[in-house]
Every structure is written in structure tokens, then in C-alpha cells.
Design an enzyme around this catalytic site. Structure first.
Site, mmCIF file in Angstrom:
data_model
loop_
_atom_site.group_PDB
_atom_site.id
_atom_site.type_symbol
_atom_site.label_atom_id
_atom_site.label_comp_id
_atom_site.label_asym_id
_atom_site.label_seq_id
_atom_site.Cartn_x
_atom_site.Cartn_y
_atom_site.Cartn_z
ATOM 1 N N ASN A 1 -22.437 -32.323 52.443
ATOM 2 C CA ASN A 1 -21.493 -33.470 52.350
ATOM 3 C C ASN A 1 -20.125 -32.978 52.747
ATOM 4 O O ASN A 1 -19.336 -32.292 51.715
ATOM 5 C CB ASN A 1 -21.663 -33.750 50.826
ATOM 6 C CG ASN A 1 -20.843 -34.827 50.552
ATOM 7 O OD1 ASN A 1 -20.113 -35.617 51.372
ATOM 8 N ND2 ASN A 1 -20.463 -35.035 49.033
ATOM 9 N N LYS B 1 -17.597 -34.875 52.600
ATOM 10 C CA LYS B 1 -16.675 -35.817 51.782
ATOM 11 C C LYS B 1 -15.669 -36.359 52.665
ATOM 12 O O LYS B 1 -15.938 -36.676 53.813
ATOM 13 C CB LYS B 1 -16.058 -34.897 50.467
ATOM 14 C CG LYS B 1 -17.235 -34.068 50.037
ATOM 15 C CD LYS B 1 -16.723 -33.425 48.699
ATOM 16 C CE LYS B 1 -17.938 -32.958 47.819
ATOM 17 N NZ LYS B 1 -17.702 -32.427 46.550
ATOM 18 N N HIS C 1 -22.933 -40.059 44.076
ATOM 19 C CA HIS C 1 -21.875 -38.799 43.814
ATOM 20 C C HIS C 1 -20.951 -38.818 42.758
ATOM 21 O O HIS C 1 -20.321 -39.833 42.655
ATOM 22 C CB HIS C 1 -21.152 -38.669 45.444
ATOM 23 C CG HIS C 1 -20.734 -36.918 45.356
ATOM 24 N ND1 HIS C 1 -19.614 -36.757 44.677
ATOM 25 C CD2 HIS C 1 -21.281 -35.867 45.907
ATOM 26 C CE1 HIS C 1 -19.307 -35.372 44.777
ATOM 27 N NE2 HIS C 1 -20.440 -34.783 45.346
ATOM 28 N N GLU D 1 -18.061 -38.053 42.245
ATOM 29 C CA GLU D 1 -16.741 -38.339 42.961
ATOM 30 C C GLU D 1 -16.723 -39.986 42.786
ATOM 31 O O GLU D 1 -15.542 -40.496 42.434
ATOM 32 C CB GLU D 1 -16.372 -37.863 44.174
ATOM 33 C CG GLU D 1 -15.922 -36.329 44.012
ATOM 34 C CD GLU D 1 -16.238 -35.451 45.240
ATOM 35 O OE1 GLU D 1 -16.561 -36.008 46.117
ATOM 36 O OE2 GLU D 1 -16.504 -34.168 44.751
ATOM 37 N N GLU E 1 -26.069 -32.141 40.467
ATOM 38 C CA GLU E 1 -24.555 -31.478 40.542
ATOM 39 C C GLU E 1 -23.869 -31.801 39.268
ATOM 40 O O GLU E 1 -23.114 -32.730 39.127
ATOM 41 C CB GLU E 1 -23.940 -32.458 41.655
ATOM 42 C CG GLU E 1 -24.675 -32.496 42.954
ATOM 43 C CD GLU E 1 -23.755 -32.804 44.335
ATOM 44 O OE1 GLU E 1 -23.671 -31.854 44.924
ATOM 45 O OE2 GLU E 1 -22.970 -33.712 44.048
ATOM 46 N N GLY F 1 -16.579 -28.017 43.626
ATOM 47 C CA GLY F 1 -15.409 -27.549 44.295
ATOM 48 C C GLY F 1 -14.638 -26.971 43.366
ATOM 49 O O GLY F 1 -13.574 -26.699 43.486
ATOM 50 N N SER G 1 -20.636 -26.055 44.151
ATOM 51 C CA SER G 1 -19.992 -24.355 44.572
ATOM 52 C C SER G 1 -21.161 -23.591 45.153
ATOM 53 O O SER G 1 -21.307 -22.267 44.860
ATOM 54 C CB SER G 1 -19.337 -23.737 43.196
ATOM 55 O OG SER G 1 -18.129 -24.529 42.952
#
Ligand code: G3H
Length: 247
Positions: free
Chosen positions: A10, A12, A94, A96, A164, A170, A210
Site C-alpha cells: 500500500n 498510501k 484502511h 487511515e 492491522e 507506520g 511496520s
């Protein structure tokens, strides 16, 4: 039947014409494990560029899709537009988007249904926040996210579930092997109880948060971890090592 290992990248909101071509170049030139299904998700603007340059056998996903047919929805892309562009996968839900764009479980489920109804496969992202983990609510949160989807669809054969944990995304703070395996096993039990034994056996449950070339091998040894959804490291040559984590 063994589940095929699946590695998604991904990107992003990263990349440019030049760097996307470069990343695609690493993948095209690398010797990749033939047993791994590889799907990269560049930003929407670069989907066709990636499609044009990526070698056959490697696939492309959108990072998001809307739940309605073509029409007056400024800034969105439809399932039909993905199909028209030969994009056969999309990420949905996702964290985010769930947190920053405030997408609720129900909306994520509606997008999942729209994609599947239109013949586009889905990487369905779920996961808990640090606060929820510390309150011992991880399984409750992920099963609630899954239930919203199972209320709308019954065929899970075109879904890959990406677990996730938000606190691992991240941050460089990867879930321990035991933490990841425990949640993956719980997701599989949920599938067995709430969907079917077949869905539990066949659905790929991949880990994201990560993942790097350093931790991927250990994570890949776990019986319920069927691959990875990689963010930051998918933009680097290390992505090849992650794809090849089982070699
Ligand atoms: O979709 C990918 C995940 O958000 C993981 O991102 O590998 O940069 O932690 P990360």
C-alpha cells in the site's frame, strides 16, 4: 487446500510518476517467489501508470472505492471505473480512512459489497487502536468490523482480510508474533462460527503494521498469518525481501 501467501503493497499518498516507475521496475526485475500473490496499491492517479508498466502476474489494487455507481460524486471512483481500467482489487476500510476520513463500519461494509457485486476483489482492513487494545477490546473491535461486512455479504471467497493494529502502523512498533497470531486465529474462529467452515479455511488473513524485511520471516511462520499488507517498506527494494519471506 493450502492458502496462497498474499503480499500487498500500500503506497498510501506517496510517489510520483518517476518513483512509481522505479518501484514497479524493482518488482519487474526481481526474482519473486512464484507461490506468492502480489498486489500493489498506488495512489489513484498512478493506477494506470502502474498497470501499464507492471509485468504480467503482478496485480494492482485501488486504495479505496465508492459504494455507488457512476454519477455526481466529486472526488470518488467507482467499481465500474476500476473494472474499465482493468484494476481487479481494491483496499477497503484502511484505518487511515476509518480514523482521518471518519469512515464507519457500515460504510466500509457497503463499499465491500459494491466492489464484490461488481466483480472487484477486496482487501478488507480491520484493526484496533492502542486504547482499545489496552482496554482488552481487540477481538470485540475486529469482530464488530467483520460483522458489519457479514451483515451485507455472504461470499467471502473474493476477500482478503488485513489485520492491522493501528498502533503498529507506520510506528516501527510491530505486533509481536504471538499478538498477531492470536488475533488472526480469533478472526479465523469468528469466520468458522459466523460464516462457514469453508470461509475459515480458505480466507487469507494477512498482517499489516511496520512489516519489514527484518521481521517478515518470523511472522510468516505462523499458521494463521497468510501474508502481509506493507506500507512504508513497499516503497523500497526491501519489499522484494518481504514478498520472498518464505523462501
Ligand atoms: O496498509 C499498510 C499499513 O497501514 C501498514 O503500514 O507498513 O507503513 O506500518 P506500515
Amino acid at each position: 487446500m493450502a492458502r496462497q501467501f498474499f503480499v500487498g503493497g500500500n503506497f498510501k499518498m506517496n510517489g510520483s510518476v518517476e518513483t512509481i516507475k522505479k518501484i514497479v521496475g524493482y518488482l519487474n526485475d526481481a526474482k519473486l517467489d512464484d507461490n506468492v500473490e502480489v498486489v500493489i496499491a498506488p495512489p489513484t492517479l498512478y493506477l494506470l501508470l502502474a498497470r501499464e508498466h507492471l509485468k504480467p502476474g503482478l496485480q494492482i489494487a485501488a486504495q479505496n472505492v465508492f459504494d455507488r455507481p457512476n454519477g455526481a460524486f466529486t472526488g470518488e471512483i467507482s467499481v465500474d471505473q476500476l473494472k474499465d481500467s482493468n484494476i481487479k482489487w481494491t483496499l477497503v476500510g484502511h484505518s487511515e480512512r476509518r480514523t482521518i476520513l471518519r469512515e464507519e463500519d457500515d460504510f466500509v461494509a457497503a463499499k465491500t459489497k459494491a466492489a464484490l457485486d461488481g466483480g472487484v476483489s477486496v482487501i478488507l482492513c480491520i484493526g484496533e487502536s492502542l486504547e482499545e487494545r489496552e482496554a482488552d477490546k481487540t477481538i470485540e473491535v475486529v469482530t464488530k468490523q467483520l460483522k458489519a461486512v457479514s451483515d451485507k455479504i455472504s461470499d467471502w471467497s473474493k476477500i482478503v482480510i488485513a489485520y492491522e493494529p493501528i498502533w503498529a502502523i507506520g510506528t516501527g512498533k510491530v505486533a509481536s508474533i504471538a499478538q498477531a497470531q492470536e488475533v488472526h486465529a480469533a478472526i479465523r474462529s469468528w469466520l468458522k462460527k459466523e460464516v462457514s467452515e469453508e470461509a475459515a479455511e480458505k480466507t487469507r488473513i494477512i498482517y499489516g503494521g511496520s512489516v519489514s524485511e527484518k521481521n517478515c520471516k518470523d511472522l510468516s511462520t505462523q499458521s494463521d498469518i497468510d501474508g502481509f499488507l506493507v506500507g512504508g517498506a513497499s516503497l523500497k527494494p526491501a519489499f522484494v525481501d518481504i514478498i520472498n519471506s518464505r523462501l
